[in-house]
Design an enzyme around this catalytic site. Structure first.
Site, PDB file in Angstrom:
ATOM      1  N   SER A  86     -68.812  14.364 -43.710  1.00 17.85           N
ATOM      2  CA  SER A  86     -68.988  15.652 -43.192  1.00 17.85           C
ATOM      3  C   SER A  86     -70.066  15.980 -42.248  1.00 17.85           C
ATOM      4  CB  SER A  86     -68.729  16.874 -44.147  1.00 17.85           C
ATOM      5  OG  SER A  86     -68.241  18.196 -43.511  1.00 17.85           O
ATOM      6  N   THR A  87     -70.812  17.031 -42.332  1.00 18.29           N
ATOM      7  CA  THR A  87     -71.960  17.331 -41.465  1.00 18.29           C
ATOM      8  C   THR A  87     -72.878  16.132 -41.344  1.00 18.29           C
ATOM      9  OG1 THR A  87     -71.866  19.450 -42.309  1.00 18.29           O
ATOM     10  CG2 THR A  87     -73.637  18.908 -40.757  1.00 18.29           C
ATOM     11  N   ASP A 135     -66.838  18.329 -51.644  1.00 17.98           N
ATOM     12  CA  ASP A 135     -65.745  17.333 -51.359  1.00 17.98           C
ATOM     13  C   ASP A 135     -66.031  16.014 -51.544  1.00 17.98           C
ATOM     14  OD1 ASP A 135     -62.987  16.943 -50.830  1.00 17.98           O
ATOM     15  OD2 ASP A 135     -63.490  16.712 -48.759  1.00 17.98           O
ATOM     16  N   MET A 172     -71.900  18.793 -46.102  1.00 18.43           N
ATOM     17  CA  MET A 172     -72.546  20.049 -46.992  1.00 18.43           C
ATOM     18  C   MET A 172     -71.416  20.315 -47.850  1.00 18.43           C
ATOM     19  SD  MET A 172     -73.121  23.828 -45.484  1.00 18.43           S
ATOM     20  CE  MET A 172     -73.794  25.342 -46.488  1.00 18.43           C
ATOM     21  N   HIS A 186     -64.650  15.159 -42.006  1.00 12.72           N
ATOM     22  CA  HIS A 186     -64.390  16.553 -41.848  1.00 12.72           C
ATOM     23  C   HIS A 186     -64.384  16.893 -40.276  1.00 12.72           C
ATOM     24  CE1 HIS A 186     -65.393  17.682 -46.038  1.00 12.72           C
ATOM     25  NE2 HIS A 186     -64.176  16.989 -46.222  1.00 12.72           N
TER      26      HIS A 186
END
Length: 353
Positions: free
Chosen positions: A176-177, A298, A295, A202
């Site tokens: 993600s991030t 997930d 973050m 993401h």
């Protein structure tokens, strides 16, 4: 990483509606303080020099100075987490990839119509993007922009062989991030004969196609946005489309992906957990699961299911993550066999047997 009572934010966008809606929504969020907004980077710099923000929300197309130029200026002078506010269009998506290459921390999608309603309906994503950016390691975001990359030449014979070859091993990656930069590090280090790879990053709808296109240009392996029914092949990485889940299926002796709609899982669509759980079911010990910077949590439970099914599981270590949330949660659950730095992940993939 921000310190103090709240996350200080500056909004830079030439749309008065965007500035108004974003400013109001962020100001209503606990722990976030909007220092102000500006219609272009020149006004923004004057505002920021008075009180420097923890996070900047930045449009790309603006008068006097475009957002990419301003982003590079910020990263060169005082590296700060920047969230790009970009249109849901092919042009906007490609520009956003340039922004990620220059060090942007995240993206907030902005449609070309129905802007006020969209910003209101998806305000939770906006707040989450700001919090994730503020939680990140700014040093990891201080990257110089990569020049436009020429397409990597793949000899025809090798390309045909890779296209016709299935894969008996599966590499499943979730991030993600900070993941766009991290995936670039991993994918560009892999040889043509790498096992088939399935990825959830993401990212909003439309942006994943531009991301996959950029990775394909930079990598020796082929990288593309997944379509429903695509075969998983050696030398190919399939990226889950933004806004849709991706699962692994078996088709005789081959693996394929299922791309489908469905409710968000862990607030995400695509969800890493959805992918990892499907890999655990159909690939078992033939799989390698990799959870990277991001973050939230997930992917942590799905990675545990993969490990229980006999797969090797790897987490990016804290020192090299922009945000250690996803790997940290996976470690906490006992889902991780090994923690390795970002630069070692490609080697783990190469030697996975």
């Amino acid at each position: 990483m921000t310190t103090g009572a709240g996350i200080k934010v500056v909004i830079v966008d030439d749309s008065a509606v965007v500035r108004q809606v974003l400013g109001r929504r962020l100001a209503e969020s606990p722990g976030i303080e909007v220092l102000g907004s500006a219609s272009d980077p020149i006004f923004a710099m004057a505002l920021m020099n008075k009180t420097w923000p923890d996070v900047v929300i930045l449009d790309i197309e603006m008068p006097r100075m475009d957002g990419i130029t301003f982003l590079k200026k910020i990263m060169a002078t005082r590296p700060t987490p920047v969230v790009i506010c970009s249109t849901l269009s092919q042009r906007g998506a490609r520009a956003t990839m340039d922004a990620f290459a220059a060090g942007a921390a995240g993206v907030v999608p902005k449609p070309t119509t129905g802007l006020k309603q969209f910003m209101t309906d998806d305000s939770g994503d906006i707040v989450a993007a700001v919090r994730a950016a503020a939680a990140g390691k700014v040093a990891r975001l201080n990257r110089t922009a990569a020049p436009a990359a020429p397409a990597v030449a793949r000899p025809a014979a090798v390309a045909v062989a890779a296209a016709s070859a299935g894969t008996d091993r599966i590499i499943a990656i979730g991030t993600s991030t900070g993941g766009t930069q991290a995936l670039e590090t991993v994918l560009t280090a892999l040889p043509r004969n790498s096992p088939g790879i399935v990825i959830v990053q993401h990212m909003p709808e439309k942006f994943t196609a531009a991301f996959a296109e950029r990775m394909d240009m930079l990598s020796t392996i082929e990288v593309r946005e997944a379509a429903d029914g695509d075969a998983v092949q050696a030398g190919l990485a399939l990226v889950a489309p933004g806004g849709r889940h991706m699962q692994l299926l078996t088709d005789g002796a081959r693996f394929r992906v299922k791309v489908s709609d469905g409710p968000p899982v862990n607030r995400h669509r695509p969800s890493v957990d959805v992918l990892f759980r499907s890999v655990a079911r159909v690939a078992g010990r033939r799989a390698l699961g990799v959870i990277m910077t991001g973050m939230g949590d997930d992917g942590a439970r799905g990675l545990l299911e993969m490990r229980t099914a006999g797969a090797l599981t790897v987490a990016q270590d804290e020192a090299t993550c922009v945000v250690h949330g996803m790997p940290k949660e996976a470690v906490r659950l006992g889902a991780v066999d090994r923690e390795v730095p970002l630069t070692a992940i490609a080697e783990v993939i190469r030697t996975h047997g």
